[in-house]
Design a protein around this motif. Structure first.
Motif, PDB file in Angstrom:
ATOM      1  N   SER A   1       0.615  -1.273   0.076  1.00  0.00           N
ATOM      2  CA  SER A   1       0.007   0.088  -0.122  1.00  0.00           C
ATOM      3  C   SER A   1       0.990   1.352   0.121  1.00  0.00           C
ATOM      4  N   LYS A   2       2.216   1.116   0.023  1.00  0.00           N
ATOM      5  CA  LYS A   2       3.052   2.288   0.043  1.00  0.00           C
ATOM      6  C   LYS A   2       2.760   3.298  -1.076  1.00  0.00           C
ATOM      7  N   ASP A   3       2.504   4.468  -0.884  1.00  0.00           N
ATOM      8  CA  ASP A   3       2.312   5.224  -2.204  1.00  0.00           C
ATOM      9  C   ASP A   3       3.788   5.791  -2.621  1.00  0.00           C
ATOM     10  N   ILE A   4       3.550   5.877  -4.022  1.00  0.00           N
ATOM     11  CA  ILE A   4       4.714   6.296  -4.759  1.00  0.00           C
ATOM     12  C   ILE A   4       4.429   7.479  -5.499  1.00  0.00           C
ATOM     13  N   PHE A   5       5.764   8.340  -5.824  1.00  0.00           N
ATOM     14  CA  PHE A   5       5.654   9.567  -6.599  1.00  0.00           C
ATOM     15  C   PHE A   5       6.943   9.577  -7.585  1.00  0.00           C
ATOM     16  N   GLY A   6       6.945  10.630  -8.302  1.00  0.00           N
ATOM     17  CA  GLY A   6       7.942  10.696  -9.339  1.00  0.00           C
ATOM     18  C   GLY A   6       9.344  10.808  -8.866  1.00  0.00           C
ATOM     19  N   ASN A   7      10.330  10.280  -9.580  1.00  0.00           N
ATOM     20  CA  ASN A   7      11.737  10.209  -9.373  1.00  0.00           C
ATOM     21  C   ASN A   7      12.136   9.357  -8.194  1.00  0.00           C
ATOM     22  N   GLU A   8      11.545   8.363  -7.727  1.00  0.00           N
ATOM     23  CA  GLU A   8      12.045   7.411  -6.707  1.00  0.00           C
ATOM     24  C   GLU A   8      12.432   6.183  -7.477  1.00  0.00           C
ATOM     25  N   LEU A   9      13.530   5.623  -6.677  1.00  0.00           N
ATOM     26  CA  LEU A   9      14.150   4.372  -7.154  1.00  0.00           C
ATOM     27  C   LEU A   9      13.422   3.040  -6.436  1.00  0.00           C
ATOM     28  N   ILE A  10      12.947   2.210  -7.209  1.00  0.00           N
ATOM     29  CA  ILE A  10      12.658   0.916  -6.500  1.00  0.00           C
ATOM     30  C   ILE A  10      13.433  -0.204  -7.038  1.00  0.00           C
TER      31      ILE A  10
END
Length: 126
Positions: free
Chosen positions: A38-47
């Motif tokens: 359920s973790k929210d993600i946004f732009g420019n993140e590294l997964i």
């Protein structure tokens, strides 16, 4: 957008439930930490996603509205996986060639005797 939904939308996983399971098992990380589905993600993140013994590094460029076609995936993510990860996978393939080939069936009597001779020799040397 939820991380499991994002990974499903950009076609990392075939179904959303597989993406959710991967998050729960700790195969998906952000900033070196395991994330919940359920973790929210946004732009420019590294997964970092561990799949098929390869640590894929995916940079989020944009969030899609829904699942996208295979040709449009690169609009929403950038794959920054180093070449060494794929080289490790190739080495694993060669390591598995040592074992019997798939479809050759059970070991024969001769194979069993060879294995026993080998193990008896190694026990004498110890």
């Amino acid at each position: 957008m939820r991380i499991d939904k994002y990974l499903w939308c950009i076609r990392v996983f075939k179904t959303r439930s597989i993406a959710t399971t991967a998050c729960k098992k700790g195969q998906v990380k952000m900033d070196g930490k395991n994330v919940k589905p359920s973790k929210d993600i946004f732009g420019n993140e590294l997964i970092i996603v561990r799949k098929n013994q390869i640590n894929y590094q995916i940079k989020v460029l944009d969030l899609p509205e829904s699942r996208v076609g295979a040709k449009l995936v690169d609009i929403y993510r950038k794959d920054t996986t180093p070449k060494e990860e794929f080289a490790k996978n190739e080495l694993l393939k060669y390591a598995k060639d040592y074992y019997r080939k798939k479809g050759t069936g059970r070991p024969t009597k001769k194979d069993r005797r060879d294995i026993e001779d080998y193990t008896e020799d190694s026990e004498e040397n110890v």
